[in-house]
Design a protein around this motif. Structure first.
Motif, PDB file in Angstrom:
ATOM      1  N   VAL A  10       0.832  -1.199   0.000  1.00  0.00           N
ATOM      2  CA  VAL A  10       0.000   0.000   0.000  1.00  0.00           C
ATOM      3  C   VAL A  10       0.871   1.254   0.000  1.00  0.00           C
ATOM      4  CG1 VAL A  10      -1.958  -1.144   1.118  1.00  0.00           C
ATOM      5  CG2 VAL A  10      -0.242  -0.019   2.537  1.00  0.00           C
ATOM      6  N   ASP A  11       0.381   2.295  -0.677  1.00  0.00           N
ATOM      7  CA  ASP A  11       1.112   3.564  -0.755  1.00  0.00           C
ATOM      8  C   ASP A  11       1.127   4.307   0.574  1.00  0.00           C
ATOM      9  OD1 ASP A  11       1.541   3.118  -3.474  1.00  0.00           O
ATOM     10  OD2 ASP A  11      -0.253   4.228  -4.051  1.00  0.00           O
ATOM     11  N   ASP A  12       0.072   4.145   1.352  1.00  0.00           N
ATOM     12  CA  ASP A  12      -0.078   4.899   2.591  1.00  0.00           C
ATOM     13  C   ASP A  12      -0.806   4.003   3.590  1.00  0.00           C
ATOM     14  OD1 ASP A  12      -1.641   6.519   4.521  1.00  0.00           O
ATOM     15  OD2 ASP A  12      -0.806   8.229   3.446  1.00  0.00           O
ATOM     16  N   GLN A  13      -0.118   3.610   4.648  1.00  0.00           N
ATOM     17  CA  GLN A  13      -0.735   2.689   5.603  1.00  0.00           C
ATOM     18  C   GLN A  13      -1.917   3.303   6.343  1.00  0.00           C
ATOM     19  OE1 GLN A  13       2.889   1.299   7.748  1.00  0.00           O
ATOM     20  NE2 GLN A  13       2.048  -0.744   7.279  1.00  0.00           N
ATOM     21  N   ASN A  14      -1.885   4.601   6.624  1.00  0.00           N
ATOM     22  CA  ASN A  14      -3.022   5.221   7.300  1.00  0.00           C
ATOM     23  C   ASN A  14      -4.264   5.199   6.418  1.00  0.00           C
ATOM     24  OD1 ASN A  14      -1.733   5.892   9.793  1.00  0.00           O
ATOM     25  ND2 ASN A  14      -0.654   7.520   8.711  1.00  0.00           N
ATOM     26  N   ARG A  15      -4.101   5.541   5.129  1.00  0.00           N
ATOM     27  CA  ARG A  15      -5.232   5.493   4.205  1.00  0.00           C
ATOM     28  C   ARG A  15      -5.707   4.049   4.033  1.00  0.00           C
ATOM     29  NH1 ARG A  15      -3.275   8.158  -0.143  1.00  0.00           N
ATOM     30  NH2 ARG A  15      -2.785   6.298  -1.316  1.00  0.00           N
ATOM     31  N   ALA A  16      -4.762   3.113   3.954  1.00  0.00           N
ATOM     32  CA  ALA A  16      -5.119   1.698   3.823  1.00  0.00           C
ATOM     33  C   ALA A  16      -5.896   1.211   5.045  1.00  0.00           C
ATOM     34  CB  ALA A  16      -3.870   0.855   3.620  1.00  0.00           C
ATOM     35  N   ARG A  17      -5.460   1.605   6.238  1.00  0.00           N
ATOM     36  CA  ARG A  17      -6.172   1.230   7.465  1.00  0.00           C
ATOM     37  C   ARG A  17      -7.616   1.696   7.388  1.00  0.00           C
ATOM     38  NH1 ARG A  17      -3.401   4.053  10.644  1.00  0.00           N
ATOM     39  NH2 ARG A  17      -1.932   2.493  11.431  1.00  0.00           N
ATOM     40  N   ASP A  18      -7.808   2.943   6.990  1.00  0.00           N
ATOM     41  CA  ASP A  18      -9.161   3.495   6.900  1.00  0.00           C
ATOM     42  C   ASP A  18      -9.992   2.779   5.836  1.00  0.00           C
ATOM     43  OD1 ASP A  18      -8.434   5.307   8.852  1.00  0.00           O
ATOM     44  OD2 ASP A  18      -8.149   6.970   7.446  1.00  0.00           O
ATOM     45  N   PHE A  19      -9.402   2.533   4.667  1.00  0.00           N
ATOM     46  CA  PHE A  19     -10.137   1.910   3.573  1.00  0.00           C
ATOM     47  C   PHE A  19     -10.479   0.450   3.876  1.00  0.00           C
ATOM     48  CE2 PHE A  19     -10.554  -0.386  -0.426  1.00  0.00           C
ATOM     49  CZ  PHE A  19     -11.503   0.391  -1.082  1.00  0.00           C
ATOM     50  N   TYR A  20      -9.489  -0.311   4.312  1.00  0.00           N
ATOM     51  CA  TYR A  20      -9.705  -1.742   4.521  1.00  0.00           C
ATOM     52  C   TYR A  20     -10.610  -2.028   5.717  1.00  0.00           C
ATOM     53  CZ  TYR A  20      -6.807  -3.268   0.689  1.00  0.00           C
ATOM     54  OH  TYR A  20      -6.324  -3.525  -0.581  1.00  0.00           O
ATOM     55  N   THR A  21     -10.654  -1.120   6.700  1.00  0.00           N
ATOM     56  CA  THR A  21     -11.564  -1.314   7.836  1.00  0.00           C
ATOM     57  C   THR A  21     -12.875  -0.566   7.620  1.00  0.00           C
ATOM     58  OG1 THR A  21     -10.547   0.482   9.115  1.00  0.00           O
ATOM     59  CG2 THR A  21      -9.711  -1.753   9.487  1.00  0.00           C
ATOM     60  N   GLY A  22     -12.795   0.739   7.369  1.00  0.00           N
ATOM     61  CA  GLY A  22     -13.993   1.564   7.273  1.00  0.00           C
ATOM     62  C   GLY A  22     -14.843   1.321   6.053  1.00  0.00           C
ATOM     63  N   VAL A  23     -14.231   0.964   4.925  1.00  0.00           N
ATOM     64  CA  VAL A  23     -14.981   0.756   3.689  1.00  0.00           C
ATOM     65  C   VAL A  23     -15.214  -0.729   3.419  1.00  0.00           C
ATOM     66  CG1 VAL A  23     -15.010   1.112   1.187  1.00  0.00           C
ATOM     67  CG2 VAL A  23     -14.164   2.922   2.687  1.00  0.00           C
ATOM     68  N   LEU A  24     -14.141  -1.510   3.456  1.00  0.00           N
ATOM     69  CA  LEU A  24     -14.298  -2.937   3.145  1.00  0.00           C
ATOM     70  C   LEU A  24     -14.882  -3.734   4.309  1.00  0.00           C
ATOM     71  CD1 LEU A  24     -11.101  -3.766   1.061  1.00  0.00           C
ATOM     72  CD2 LEU A  24     -13.350  -2.974   0.281  1.00  0.00           C
ATOM     73  N   ILE A  54      -4.334 -10.127   6.273  1.00  0.00           N
ATOM     74  CA  ILE A  54      -3.660  -9.383   5.220  1.00  0.00           C
ATOM     75  C   ILE A  54      -2.741  -8.372   5.898  1.00  0.00           C
ATOM     76  CG2 ILE A  54      -3.901  -7.755   3.315  1.00  0.00           C
ATOM     77  CD1 ILE A  54      -6.741  -8.890   2.888  1.00  0.00           C
ATOM     78  N   LEU A  55      -1.457  -8.414   5.538  1.00  0.00           N
ATOM     79  CA  LEU A  55      -0.509  -7.415   5.994  1.00  0.00           C
ATOM     80  C   LEU A  55      -0.559  -6.250   5.018  1.00  0.00           C
ATOM     81  CD1 LEU A  55       1.878  -6.410   7.724  1.00  0.00           C
ATOM     82  CD2 LEU A  55       3.389  -7.756   6.231  1.00  0.00           C
ATOM     83  N   LEU A  56      -0.956  -5.090   5.489  1.00  0.00           N
ATOM     84  CA  LEU A  56      -0.981  -3.876   4.669  1.00  0.00           C
ATOM     85  C   LEU A  56       0.421  -3.284   4.737  1.00  0.00           C
ATOM     86  CD1 LEU A  56      -4.476  -2.564   5.792  1.00  0.00           C
ATOM     87  CD2 LEU A  56      -3.899  -3.842   3.709  1.00  0.00           C
ATOM     88  N   GLU A  57       1.235  -3.710   3.807  1.00  0.00           N
ATOM     89  CA  GLU A  57       2.671  -3.483   3.847  1.00  0.00           C
ATOM     90  C   GLU A  57       3.083  -2.249   3.055  1.00  0.00           C
ATOM     91  OE1 GLU A  57       6.697  -6.134   3.238  1.00  0.00           O
ATOM     92  OE2 GLU A  57       4.749  -7.062   2.944  1.00  0.00           O
ATOM     93  N   PRO A  58       3.963  -1.403   3.618  1.00  0.00           N
ATOM     94  CA  PRO A  58       4.426  -0.227   2.878  1.00  0.00           C
ATOM     95  C   PRO A  58       5.043  -0.621   1.536  1.00  0.00           C
ATOM     96  CG  PRO A  58       5.145  -0.119   5.163  1.00  0.00           C
ATOM     97  CD  PRO A  58       4.565  -1.500   4.949  1.00  0.00           C
TER      98      PRO A  58
END
Length: 134
Positions: A10-24, A54-58
């Motif tokens: 992922v390009d940005d772990q903070n954005r990924a955290r929000d997307f993968y939890t809040g949206v998905l 899933i590891l949301l890896e930089p």
């Protein structure tokens, strides 16, 4: 042998955290600082509390950019996520502002669709049909 953990760059772990939890709708399993602003950040399905993560890896490694660019150019998703009803999930994601890059498509044994995860990847949704319908 079993799958316990797989990575999505992922390009940005903070954005990924929000997307993968809040949206998905995944839940955070681990969110530990690793230094330099990176985290050991894993998510999993609330439907399978003991299931794989899933590891949301930089995406900082130099090989990641060319790899992902080639996948996107060829329309190949980085990962596949299983759902019970692809069409319903596409509508739910679309209502949350997610860009659907390939509409639901029947391919015989299943139905798939593809979306942009906002973190540099395209991800495939997959609904497998019961054996008698394949």
């Amino acid at each position: 042998m079993r799958i316990e953990l797989t990575s999505i760059f992922v390009d940005d772990q903070n954005r990924a955290r929000d997307f993968y939890t809040g949206v998905l709708g995944f839940e955070i399993r681990h969110d530990e600082p690793m230094g330099d602003g990176a985290f050991w950040l894993t998510v999993g399905s609330p439907e399978r509390p003991d299931g794989p993560e899933i590891l949301l890896e930089p995406a900082g490694h130099p090989a990641v950019g060319p790899y992902r660019e080639a996948l996107i150019a060829d329309g190949i998703p980085l990962a596949q996520l299983a759902v019970d009803d692809v069409r319903a999930e596409v509508e739910r994601l679309r209502s949350r502002g997610v860009a659907i890059t390939q509409e639901p498509t029947d391919f015989g044994p299943g139905v798939f669709a593809v979306f942009d995860d906002t973190c540099g990847n395209i991800i495939q949704l997959l609904e497998m049909k019961p054996d008698e319908q394949a």
